[in-house]
Design a protein around this motif. Structure first.
Motif, PDB file in Angstrom:
ATOM      1  N   ALA A  98     135.489 -17.149  22.855  1.00 44.89           N
ATOM      2  CA  ALA A  98     134.222 -17.638  22.320  1.00 44.89           C
ATOM      3  C   ALA A  98     133.154 -16.553  22.372  1.00 44.89           C
ATOM      4  O   ALA A  98     133.151 -15.697  23.257  1.00 44.89           O
ATOM      5  CB  ALA A  98     133.760 -18.859  23.122  1.00 44.89           C
ATOM      6  N   LEU A  99     132.246 -16.594  21.419  1.00 47.82           N
ATOM      7  CA  LEU A  99     131.065 -15.745  21.453  1.00 47.82           C
ATOM      8  C   LEU A  99     130.198 -16.196  22.618  1.00 47.82           C
ATOM      9  O   LEU A  99     129.978 -17.396  22.807  1.00 47.82           O
ATOM     10  CB  LEU A  99     130.313 -15.859  20.124  1.00 47.82           C
ATOM     11  N   TRP A 302     127.444 -23.374  33.093  1.00 48.29           N
ATOM     12  CA  TRP A 302     127.762 -22.836  31.768  1.00 48.29           C
ATOM     13  C   TRP A 302     128.498 -23.900  30.964  1.00 48.29           C
ATOM     14  O   TRP A 302     129.217 -24.742  31.524  1.00 48.29           O
ATOM     15  CB  TRP A 302     128.686 -21.628  31.912  1.00 48.29           C
ATOM     16  N   ALA A 303     128.355 -23.845  29.654  1.00 52.94           N
ATOM     17  CA  ALA A 303     129.107 -24.716  28.761  1.00 52.94           C
ATOM     18  C   ALA A 303     129.757 -23.865  27.680  1.00 52.94           C
ATOM     19  O   ALA A 303     129.167 -22.888  27.197  1.00 52.94           O
ATOM     20  CB  ALA A 303     128.204 -25.770  28.134  1.00 52.94           C
ATOM     21  N   VAL A 304     130.955 -24.229  27.313  1.00 54.76           N
ATOM     22  CA  VAL A 304     131.681 -23.573  26.218  1.00 54.76           C
ATOM     23  C   VAL A 304     132.010 -24.641  25.187  1.00 54.76           C
ATOM     24  O   VAL A 304     132.635 -25.664  25.510  1.00 54.76           O
ATOM     25  CB  VAL A 304     132.970 -22.882  26.698  1.00 54.76           C
ATOM     26  N   TYR A 305     131.588 -24.400  23.945  1.00 52.09           N
ATOM     27  CA  TYR A 305     131.832 -25.319  22.832  1.00 52.09           C
ATOM     28  C   TYR A 305     132.754 -24.665  21.821  1.00 52.09           C
ATOM     29  O   TYR A 305     132.743 -23.440  21.646  1.00 52.09           O
ATOM     30  CB  TYR A 305     130.524 -25.693  22.142  1.00 52.09           C
ATOM     31  N   GLY A 306     133.510 -25.492  21.107  1.00 49.42           N
ATOM     32  CA  GLY A 306     134.327 -25.018  20.017  1.00 49.42           C
ATOM     33  C   GLY A 306     133.867 -25.638  18.713  1.00 49.42           C
ATOM     34  O   GLY A 306     133.366 -26.762  18.682  1.00 49.42           O
ATOM     35  N   PHE A 307     134.038 -24.897  17.640  1.00 49.03           N
ATOM     36  CA  PHE A 307     133.761 -25.397  16.298  1.00 49.03           C
ATOM     37  C   PHE A 307     135.084 -25.407  15.545  1.00 49.03           C
ATOM     38  O   PHE A 307     135.613 -24.356  15.182  1.00 49.03           O
ATOM     39  CB  PHE A 307     132.758 -24.500  15.565  1.00 49.03           C
ATOM     40  N   GLY A 308     135.636 -26.587  15.348  1.00 57.70           N
ATOM     41  CA  GLY A 308     136.957 -26.668  14.721  1.00 57.70           C
ATOM     42  C   GLY A 308     138.016 -26.480  15.768  1.00 57.70           C
ATOM     43  O   GLY A 308     138.059 -27.167  16.777  1.00 57.70           O
ATOM     44  N   GLU A 309     138.886 -25.479  15.579  1.00 58.89           N
ATOM     45  CA  GLU A 309     139.965 -25.212  16.535  1.00 58.89           C
ATOM     46  C   GLU A 309     139.388 -24.661  17.816  1.00 58.89           C
ATOM     47  O   GLU A 309     138.298 -24.095  17.848  1.00 58.89           O
ATOM     48  CB  GLU A 309     140.938 -24.199  15.918  1.00 58.89           C
ATOM     49  N   ARG A 310     140.172 -24.786  18.898  1.00 60.32           N
ATOM     50  CA  ARG A 310     139.714 -24.277  20.186  1.00 60.32           C
ATOM     51  C   ARG A 310     139.502 -22.783  20.109  1.00 60.32           C
ATOM     52  O   ARG A 310     140.322 -22.049  19.577  1.00 60.32           O
ATOM     53  CB  ARG A 310     140.739 -24.590  21.285  1.00 60.32           C
ATOM     54  N   ALA A 311     138.342 -22.321  20.668  1.00 58.49           N
ATOM     55  CA  ALA A 311     138.019 -20.896  20.601  1.00 58.49           C
ATOM     56  C   ALA A 311     138.932 -20.089  21.515  1.00 58.49           C
ATOM     57  O   ALA A 311     139.382 -20.588  22.525  1.00 58.49           O
ATOM     58  CB  ALA A 311     136.571 -20.681  20.999  1.00 58.49           C
TER      59      ALA A 311
END
Length: 311
Positions: A98-99, A302-311
């Protein structure tokens, strides 16, 4: 030989932040050159080594191991200059991960989302301190119509006063050596699978890098059988991060992870590391309780989000 940067990414980086540019406006500047990035952002990152631990350690490895250290695609790096020319934020993207950015205001998240879309830079995942992550995800959804899906909640801890958890299991700690390479490769694969991480890094390259500076410690039973490992990143800007910590599933619940983590933490302190850090998955109450027993105290979530498929 490092893989070539796709032409589209190379042009984006050069147009957004040419090497001859002297940033002065309040704006984002992007590059794929880690030395160029650090020439501008290193002092800013070192100003809060705890909150900027990921950016510090990842760029350190990119500088030492080359642009393909985390995957086949070249890194995408950026820094935000304020009106007076000082750097106020930074981002890194090492696909397929992820970015990630440092702390941003809601307005800065809006501006970053607009810039990334204008550049056509793909964003399949985003991670940051929780408030920043939530603000960016909202800005991205408003512009793209793509909602972000929460993938991970992480807590950053800093070691306060080291306390060895008791009872200490039988055995001892030792720094992994070249003869442990195949074991480290297998266990790295197990760690990646258990954590649900993308498989961008070559396990052999990872093992070689960690072995090059004594970056993995094993806990072994009295008969010399390794049963757990804990790693530590190289020290950058006075900080080092404990990662990864892994015990095979069939050996868990015996105190091995706590013992080896305490030993790696002690060794870091002995070397004079100013801030010893680690991340935990907030969905795992066992590990969070363990690290607090060792003496780690919360810094930020911290939080990690994905857009569509898992990053």
């Amino acid at each position: 030989m490092a893989p070539e940067t796709p032409a589209s990414e190379a042009s984006l980086a050069s147009e957004a932040s040419p090497a001859s540019e002297a940033p002065g406006a309040s704006d984002w500047h992007f590059t794929s050159d880690v030395d160029e990035f650090l020439a501008h952002a290193e002092d800013f990152l070192a100003s809060r080594p705890d909150l900027h631990t990921v950016h510090l350690t990842v760029t350190q490895q990119l500088r030492g191991s080359g642009p393909s250290a985390y995957g086949e695609r070249s890194p995408f790096l950026g820094f935000l200059t304020r009106g007076d020319g000082s750097v106020g934020a930074a981002l890194l993207h090492t696909p397929p991960y992820a970015l990630r950015t440092t702390r941003l205001t809601a307005g800065e998240c809006e501006a970053l989302a607009s810039r990334l879309l204008a550049l056509g830079h793909p964003v399949t995942g985003f991670g940051a301190e929780r408030a920043t992550a939530e603000a960016f995800v909202a800005a991205w959804e408003r512009r793209t119509g793509t909602p972000g899906k929460l993938q991970d909640l992480e807590r950053l801890y800093r070691l306060d006063e080291l306390m060895v958890p008791t009872p200490v299991p039988e055995g001892r700690a030792r720094v992994a050596g070249p003869s442990d390479r195949e074991l480290l490769i297998r266990w790295f694969g197990g760690f990646v699978a258990d954590a649900g991480l993308p498989g961008g890094r070559d396990a052999g390259d990872w093992a070689d890098f960690r072995l090059s500076y004594g970056g993995i410690t094993l806990w072994e039973t009295p008969d010399g059988t390794p049963v757990s490992m804990a790693g530590v990143t190289p020290t950058v800007a006075g900080q080092a991060r404990i990662a990864p910590v892994y015990t095979p599933r069939e050996l868990r619940g015996r105190g091995y992870a706590g013992a080896v983590t305490a030993e790696v933490s002690r060794a870091a302190l002995t070397r004079g590391v100013g801030e010893v850090l680690l991340f935990t998955d907030l969905a795992n109450p066992t590990s969070n309780a363990l690290y607090q027993r060792i003496g780690y105290r919360q810094v930020a979530d911290w939080a990690v989000y994905g857009f569509g498929e898992r990053a």
